[in-house]
Design a protein around this motif. Sequence first.
Motif, PDB file in Angstrom:
ATOM      1  N   SER A  74       0.822  -1.195   0.000  1.00 29.19           N
ATOM      2  CA  SER A  74       0.000   0.000   0.000  1.00 29.19           C
ATOM      3  C   SER A  74       0.864   1.257   0.000  1.00 29.19           C
ATOM      4  O   SER A  74       0.585   2.210  -0.732  1.00 29.19           O
ATOM      5  CB  SER A  74      -0.922  -0.007   1.217  1.00 29.19           C
ATOM      6  N   VAL A  75       1.917   1.259   0.791  1.00 32.56           N
ATOM      7  CA  VAL A  75       2.836   2.402   0.805  1.00 32.56           C
ATOM      8  C   VAL A  75       3.546   2.528  -0.538  1.00 32.56           C
ATOM      9  O   VAL A  75       3.661   3.620  -1.093  1.00 32.56           O
ATOM     10  CB  VAL A  75       3.857   2.262   1.961  1.00 32.56           C
ATOM     11  N   ALA A  76       3.999   1.402  -1.081  1.00 25.96           N
ATOM     12  CA  ALA A  76       4.675   1.445  -2.379  1.00 25.96           C
ATOM     13  C   ALA A  76       3.725   1.927  -3.470  1.00 25.96           C
ATOM     14  O   ALA A  76       4.102   2.744  -4.322  1.00 25.96           O
ATOM     15  CB  ALA A  76       5.223   0.062  -2.727  1.00 25.96           C
ATOM     16  N   GLY A  77       2.477   1.467  -3.438  1.00 22.19           N
ATOM     17  CA  GLY A  77       1.490   1.928  -4.418  1.00 22.19           C
ATOM     18  C   GLY A  77       1.182   3.404  -4.266  1.00 22.19           C
ATOM     19  O   GLY A  77       0.996   4.110  -5.259  1.00 22.19           O
ATOM     20  N   GLY A  78       1.128   3.883  -3.025  1.00 21.89           N
ATOM     21  CA  GLY A  78       0.905   5.312  -2.794  1.00 21.89           C
ATOM     22  C   GLY A  78       2.043   6.161  -3.314  1.00 21.89           C
ATOM     23  O   GLY A  78       1.823   7.218  -3.918  1.00 21.89           O
ATOM     24  N   LEU A  79       3.268   5.697  -3.099  1.00 20.40           N
ATOM     25  CA  LEU A  79       4.420   6.453  -3.600  1.00 20.40           C
ATOM     26  C   LEU A  79       4.476   6.443  -5.120  1.00 20.40           C
ATOM     27  O   LEU A  79       4.822   7.452  -5.751  1.00 20.40           O
ATOM     28  CB  LEU A  79       5.715   5.889  -3.010  1.00 20.40           C
ATOM     29  N   LEU A  80       4.148   5.326  -5.731  1.00 25.98           N
ATOM     30  CA  LEU A  80       4.123   5.274  -7.196  1.00 25.98           C
ATOM     31  C   LEU A  80       2.959   6.083  -7.764  1.00 25.98           C
ATOM     32  O   LEU A  80       3.050   6.589  -8.890  1.00 25.98           O
ATOM     33  CB  LEU A  80       4.036   3.824  -7.677  1.00 25.98           C
ATOM     34  N   SER A  81       1.892   6.224  -7.001  1.00 25.65           N
ATOM     35  CA  SER A  81       0.751   7.010  -7.465  1.00 25.65           C
ATOM     36  C   SER A  81       1.049   8.498  -7.491  1.00 25.65           C
ATOM     37  O   SER A  81       0.389   9.245  -8.217  1.00 25.65           O
ATOM     38  CB  SER A  81      -0.458   6.759  -6.571  1.00 25.65           C
TER      39      SER A  81
END
Length: 128
Positions: A74-81
Amino acid sequence: MLTRLYRAAFVRALMLSESLRQLTLRGVYAWAALISPVAMADGDLADIAKSGAEGAKSIQTSGITIIQVLGFFSVAGGLLSIKAMKNNPQIRPWMIALAIGGGLLAIGITEIIKRGMTQVGLTPVSVS
């Protein structure tokens, strides 16, 4: 004409035998499914509750590990978003903040549980 009648009777007999075979197998499988738990049951309702509690205890540690991994993604997806936000108007800043914040909470779930136990007055235990 007579051979067609024989063929039709033969096909009908084959279909009947096949359906009877399927029904017989279905009945045998249903009987085996019903009789095996009854044959293995040797406890009472308290034993059922006890085994359910032991199963929940074994699921607890693997569930916490899964939550931590989901938090990482979730954190990785947020940063990529954040990078994709400038090209995609459907991604809102609050969605990114929610993904990163929820992911950080999920990653720190063990520490949150440990500190909550000390505040309540319980002896903190290792959760993971």
